[in-house]
Design an enzyme around this catalytic site. Structure first.
Site, PDB file in Angstrom:
ATOM      1  N   CYS A 238       0.840  -1.201   0.000  1.00 34.30           N
ATOM      2  CA  CYS A 238       0.000   0.000   0.000  1.00 34.30           C
ATOM      3  C   CYS A 238       0.872   1.247   0.000  1.00 34.30           C
ATOM      4  O   CYS A 238       2.000   1.219   0.484  1.00 34.30           O
ATOM      5  CB  CYS A 238      -0.891   0.043   1.248  1.00 34.30           C
ATOM      6  N   ASP A 239       0.311   2.322  -0.518  1.00 32.25           N
ATOM      7  CA  ASP A 239       0.962   3.621  -0.417  1.00 32.25           C
ATOM      8  C   ASP A 239      -0.119   4.680  -0.292  1.00 32.25           C
ATOM      9  O   ASP A 239      -1.104   4.648  -1.032  1.00 32.25           O
ATOM     10  CB  ASP A 239       1.839   3.916  -1.630  1.00 32.25           C
TER      11      ASP A 239
END
Length: 195
Positions: free
Chosen positions: A69-70
């Site tokens: 994730c970012d």
């Protein structure tokens, strides 16, 4: 039970997964985010999430589901990741207070059992309260905003300074649990397969 790997050192993401019964193996990707220069905010977070997940997936010897994730905050067209230092966090809060922004999280789920990859985006609107310089300084002094995209933690003291969330609350913390369920389902799994 499927092996689930979180390609992130984020305690908030790990805790979100644990709250739904998934106890992930945690690997920090150490991917150099500065190596990606993409102007489109949506494409940027999805690309960074994919790169982080791929770095970890390529290190694994056994099949697993790998989640990368970012997250970034977009406010008035500008991207905000983690602040560089306390002065940066204070300046950000002075510009964020009383404003609305979008918290974007790119999600990549790599299925090494089936050799499939899904990349998705979740967007949540965050309305920030108008807070005084004194409140900003006190909050930044806790150190909490220095470890968070957008310089706030909804699940911590920063939650005091958010007036409203429109969309997925867990997305603001670091990963969208409803989106994760949809991604698992799209791959033919149930979240219970990871418990």
């Amino acid at each position: 039970m499927l092996q689930f790997v979180l390609a992130s050192a984020s305690p908030a993401r790990r805790q979100l997964l644990q709250s739904i019964g998934i106890n992930p193996l945690v690997y920090q990707s150490n991917f150099d985010e500065s190596s990606v220069a993409i102007a489109d905010h949506h494409e940027l977070v999805q690309t960074l999430a994919r790169c982080k997940a791929e770095v970890v997936a390529n290190q694994l010897a056994a099949p697993a589901l790998v989640l990368g994730c970012d997250s970034v905050l977009v406010l008035q067209g500008k991207i905000y990741g983690k602040p560089k230092d306390p002065a940066d966090a204070i300046a950000r809060w002075q510009s964020m207070r009383g404003q609305s922004g979008e918290l974007l999280t790119g999600h990549t789920l790599i299925d090494l059992y089936q050799n499939k990859t899904l990349v998705r985006l979740e967007i949540t609107q965050v309305d920030f309260a108008w807070i005084s310089d004194r409140q900003i300084a006190a909050y930044v002094a806790t150190g909490e905003p220095l470890n968070c995209a957008g310089a706030f933690a909804l699940d911590g003291r920063g939650g005091l300074f958010v007036d409203r969330i429109v969309g997925c609350p867990s997305n603001v913390i670091g990963l969208s649990l409803p989106l994760l369920r949809k991604m698992l389902t799209a791959l033919g799994y149930s979240p219970a397969d990871c418990w």
